[in-house]
Design a protein around this motif. Structure first.
Motif, PDB file in Angstrom:
ATOM      1  N   TRP A 207      38.617  33.583  29.991  1.00 59.54           N
ATOM      2  CA  TRP A 207      38.887  35.017  30.046  1.00 59.54           C
ATOM      3  C   TRP A 207      40.233  35.266  30.720  1.00 59.54           C
ATOM      4  N   LEU A 208      41.025  36.153  30.123  1.00 65.75           N
ATOM      5  CA  LEU A 208      42.309  36.553  30.694  1.00 65.75           C
ATOM      6  C   LEU A 208      42.309  38.058  30.932  1.00 65.75           C
ATOM      7  N   MET A 209      42.746  38.460  32.120  1.00 65.22           N
ATOM      8  CA  MET A 209      42.873  39.878  32.445  1.00 65.22           C
ATOM      9  C   MET A 209      44.310  40.184  32.815  1.00 65.22           C
ATOM     10  N   VAL A 210      44.771  41.383  32.473  1.00 64.67           N
ATOM     11  CA  VAL A 210      46.087  41.869  32.863  1.00 64.67           C
ATOM     12  C   VAL A 210      45.889  43.109  33.730  1.00 64.67           C
ATOM     13  N   LEU A 211      46.449  43.085  34.938  1.00 70.82           N
ATOM     14  CA  LEU A 211      46.402  44.226  35.842  1.00 70.82           C
ATOM     15  C   LEU A 211      47.775  44.439  36.459  1.00 70.82           C
ATOM     16  N   ASP A 212      48.054  45.669  36.876  1.00 72.47           N
ATOM     17  CA  ASP A 212      49.238  45.950  37.665  1.00 72.47           C
ATOM     18  C   ASP A 212      48.910  45.739  39.139  1.00 72.47           C
TER      19      ASP A 212
ATOM     20  N   MET B 138      31.349  26.070  33.693  1.00 71.48           N
ATOM     21  CA  MET B 138      31.636  27.339  34.367  1.00 71.48           C
ATOM     22  C   MET B 138      32.885  27.967  33.753  1.00 71.48           C
ATOM     23  N   ALA B 139      32.814  29.255  33.489  1.00 71.58           N
ATOM     24  CA  ALA B 139      33.936  29.949  32.856  1.00 71.58           C
ATOM     25  C   ALA B 139      35.165  29.950  33.757  1.00 71.58           C
ATOM     26  N   ARG B 140      36.312  29.869  33.115  1.00 69.39           N
ATOM     27  CA  ARG B 140      37.587  29.904  33.837  1.00 69.39           C
ATOM     28  C   ARG B 140      38.252  31.251  33.593  1.00 69.39           C
ATOM     29  N   HIS B 141      38.765  31.876  34.676  1.00 66.91           N
ATOM     30  CA  HIS B 141      39.321  33.219  34.604  1.00 66.91           C
ATOM     31  C   HIS B 141      40.772  33.211  35.090  1.00 66.91           C
ATOM     32  N   HIS B 142      41.661  33.777  34.280  1.00 66.95           N
ATOM     33  CA  HIS B 142      43.062  33.917  34.655  1.00 66.95           C
ATOM     34  C   HIS B 142      43.432  35.394  34.757  1.00 66.95           C
ATOM     35  N   LEU B 143      44.425  35.670  35.605  1.00 64.93           N
ATOM     36  CA  LEU B 143      44.923  37.031  35.812  1.00 64.93           C
ATOM     37  C   LEU B 143      46.432  37.009  35.689  1.00 64.93           C
ATOM     38  N   MET B 144      46.988  38.020  35.015  1.00 67.53           N
ATOM     39  CA  MET B 144      48.428  38.077  34.782  1.00 67.53           C
ATOM     40  C   MET B 144      48.963  39.459  35.151  1.00 67.53           C
ATOM     41  N   THR B 145      50.167  39.479  35.732  1.00 67.59           N
ATOM     42  CA  THR B 145      50.807  40.750  36.057  1.00 67.59           C
ATOM     43  C   THR B 145      52.309  40.624  35.920  1.00 67.59           C
ATOM     44  N   SER B 146      52.962  41.780  35.810  1.00 72.72           N
ATOM     45  CA  SER B 146      54.415  41.854  35.717  1.00 72.72           C
ATOM     46  C   SER B 146      54.862  42.972  36.645  1.00 72.72           C
ATOM     47  N   VAL B 147      55.793  42.689  37.558  1.00 77.53           N
ATOM     48  CA  VAL B 147      56.095  43.622  38.643  1.00 77.53           C
ATOM     49  C   VAL B 147      57.594  43.895  38.749  1.00 77.53           C
ATOM     50  N   LYS B 148      57.897  44.983  39.443  1.00 73.46           N
ATOM     51  CA  LYS B 148      59.274  45.282  39.840  1.00 73.46           C
ATOM     52  C   LYS B 148      59.245  45.957  41.211  1.00 73.46           C
TER      53      LYS B 148
ATOM     54  N   GLU C 231      48.492  40.998  49.577  1.00 70.04           N
ATOM     55  CA  GLU C 231      47.160  41.585  49.533  1.00 70.04           C
ATOM     56  C   GLU C 231      46.565  41.521  48.137  1.00 70.04           C
ATOM     57  N   TRP C 232      47.360  41.862  47.123  1.00 68.99           N
ATOM     58  CA  TRP C 232      46.850  41.908  45.757  1.00 68.99           C
ATOM     59  C   TRP C 232      46.406  40.521  45.292  1.00 68.99           C
ATOM     60  N   VAL C 233      47.223  39.508  45.585  1.00 65.82           N
ATOM     61  CA  VAL C 233      46.847  38.140  45.234  1.00 65.82           C
ATOM     62  C   VAL C 233      45.577  37.743  45.984  1.00 65.82           C
ATOM     63  N   ALA C 234      45.514  38.048  47.277  1.00 61.32           N
ATOM     64  CA  ALA C 234      44.356  37.672  48.093  1.00 61.32           C
ATOM     65  C   ALA C 234      43.081  38.337  47.593  1.00 61.32           C
ATOM     66  N   HIS C 235      43.173  39.615  47.233  1.00 59.29           N
ATOM     67  CA  HIS C 235      41.994  40.328  46.721  1.00 59.29           C
ATOM     68  C   HIS C 235      41.440  39.638  45.486  1.00 59.29           C
ATOM     69  N   HIS C 236      42.327  39.275  44.570  1.00 64.10           N
ATOM     70  CA  HIS C 236      41.843  38.711  43.311  1.00 64.10           C
ATOM     71  C   HIS C 236      41.476  37.235  43.428  1.00 64.10           C
ATOM     72  N   LYS C 237      42.026  36.546  44.428  1.00 63.82           N
ATOM     73  CA  LYS C 237      41.502  35.222  44.763  1.00 63.82           C
ATOM     74  C   LYS C 237      40.063  35.355  45.264  1.00 63.82           C
ATOM     75  N   THR C 238      39.816  36.394  46.050  1.00 67.44           N
ATOM     76  CA  THR C 238      38.467  36.631  46.579  1.00 67.44           C
ATOM     77  C   THR C 238      37.480  36.886  45.448  1.00 67.44           C
ATOM     78  N   LEU C 239      37.924  37.540  44.384  1.00 68.90           N
ATOM     79  CA  LEU C 239      37.046  37.798  43.244  1.00 68.90           C
ATOM     80  C   LEU C 239      36.822  36.569  42.375  1.00 68.90           C
ATOM     81  N   GLY C 240      37.565  35.501  42.628  1.00 64.93           N
ATOM     82  CA  GLY C 240      37.288  34.255  41.938  1.00 64.93           C
ATOM     83  C   GLY C 240      38.189  33.922  40.768  1.00 64.93           C
ATOM     84  N   PHE C 241      39.324  34.590  40.632  1.00 67.43           N
ATOM     85  CA  PHE C 241      40.251  34.195  39.564  1.00 67.43           C
ATOM     86  C   PHE C 241      40.789  32.804  39.865  1.00 67.43           C
ATOM     87  N   ASP C 242      40.765  31.946  38.850  1.00 65.14           N
ATOM     88  CA  ASP C 242      41.172  30.553  39.033  1.00 65.14           C
ATOM     89  C   ASP C 242      42.680  30.393  39.117  1.00 65.14           C
TER      90      ASP C 242
END
Length: 316
Positions: free
Chosen positions: A88-93, A1-11, A19-30
């Protein structure tokens, strides 16, 4: 099964983190990786608590004035953690929420649409407009507070964000896509409708993957909801914290101007399709906020946020 990571940088975006973390946990980011740059609103304290309890991987990045904050944050995360140890790696704000229309709505359902030859999945925005400034009594999910968007083919939706296969091949990361593949090679990109195109070896990826042509805007398989302005008071906060993709020493035209706001505030098309993720998001939020340290840090950030909102509203 593919593994998916998400990265962000904030200020200074503490109030939106859970909320943002919870949303993307719901989408299945590992795994979700977060860098915080020069914050003073409680972001660091909250992110550290989320890290301590295993919900994210966090790096506090003190960015020098002559550096680009987001890029420095990505660099620090990739140096500190196994960010690249994924398929797969995704970058979102933190004002961007992935929305998958295919399959079961997870990120895995999206990447399953990519043939083995696809290196990058490049997705258009779906830009949402404004609404009243939230209060402690009215505060809700971002995705519920701002439910009106611009037309799907509006020019601001040309903006792209990408998922990249085998990210360790790329030396650098921008806030829209990865760059500097080593060694240089041609790449296959899948658009949000499943069609593909080739990028010849040596082509600067930033020039190709920052924006699509207006005629190529598509959100059939997936897109990202962009809540770029939120309320007018929150937009003023965004102006004050500055741009993450340029050095603070950079001079020139202010990007987040009145014109930027007004173009997006004109959004009038009701769209609540992202509500399909709300139950999962709220469940993840409940799980995170069940930890007393996280709940306390989140509450402290919200108190500071509503105080600032009140002051800004009083001054306008």
């Amino acid at each position: 099964m593919a593994r998916h990571h998400l990265m962000t940088s904030v200020k200074n975006e503490a109030v939106y983190l859970v909320e943002w973390v919870a949303h993307h946990k719901t989408l299945g980011f590992d795994q979700i990786y977060l860098a915080a740059n020069n914050c003073n609103d409680g972001t660091v304290a909250l992110a550290q608590k989320l890290h301590n309890h295993g919900f994210i991987k966090f790096r506090h990045n003190k960015c020098a004035p002559d550096k680009i904050p987001q890029h420095e944050g990505y660099k620090a995360l990739r140096k500190r953690f196994d960010v690249d140890a994924c398929d797969w790696l995704m970058v979102l704000d933190v004002d961007e929420f992935l929305h998958v229309e295919t399959g079961d709505g997870t990120v895995g359902a999206l990447t399953a649409q990519a043939a083995d030859t696809v290196d990058i999945i490049s997705l258009n925005a779906m830009t949402f407009g404004t609404g009243p400034a939230p209060t402690a009594d009215s505060y809700d999910l971002t995705t519920r507070q701002f439910k009106h968007r611009l037309p799907a083919d509006h020019k601001v939706n040309r903006a792209l964000k990408s998922l990249t296969r085998a990210p360790a091949r790329f030396r650098g990361t921008h806030n829209h896509n990865m760059v500097n593949i080593d060694p240089p090679t041609s790449l296959v990109v899948m658009r949000g409708d499943g069609s593909t195109f080739d990028i010849p070896a040596g082509t600067p990826l930033w020039e190709v993957l920052r924006n699509s042509a207006t005629s190529d805007i598509t959100q059939r398989l997936a897109h990202y909801n962009h809540y770029a302005i939120k309320s007018s008071a929150e937009y003023l906060m965004r102006q004050k914290r500055g741009r993450g993709a340029v050095s603070p020493l950079t001079t020139g035209k202010l990007r987040h101007s009145v014109d930027y706001f007004e173009k997006r505030a004109a959004a009038s098309i009701a769209d609540d399709r992202i509500e399909k993720y709300a139950e999962g998001t709220l469940n993840w939020m409940e799980t995170m906020l069940a930890e007393p340290a996280i709940r306390e840090a989140d509450a402290h950030a919200k108190t500071r946020f509503f105080t600032r909102i009140g002051r800004l509203n009083a001054s306008t």
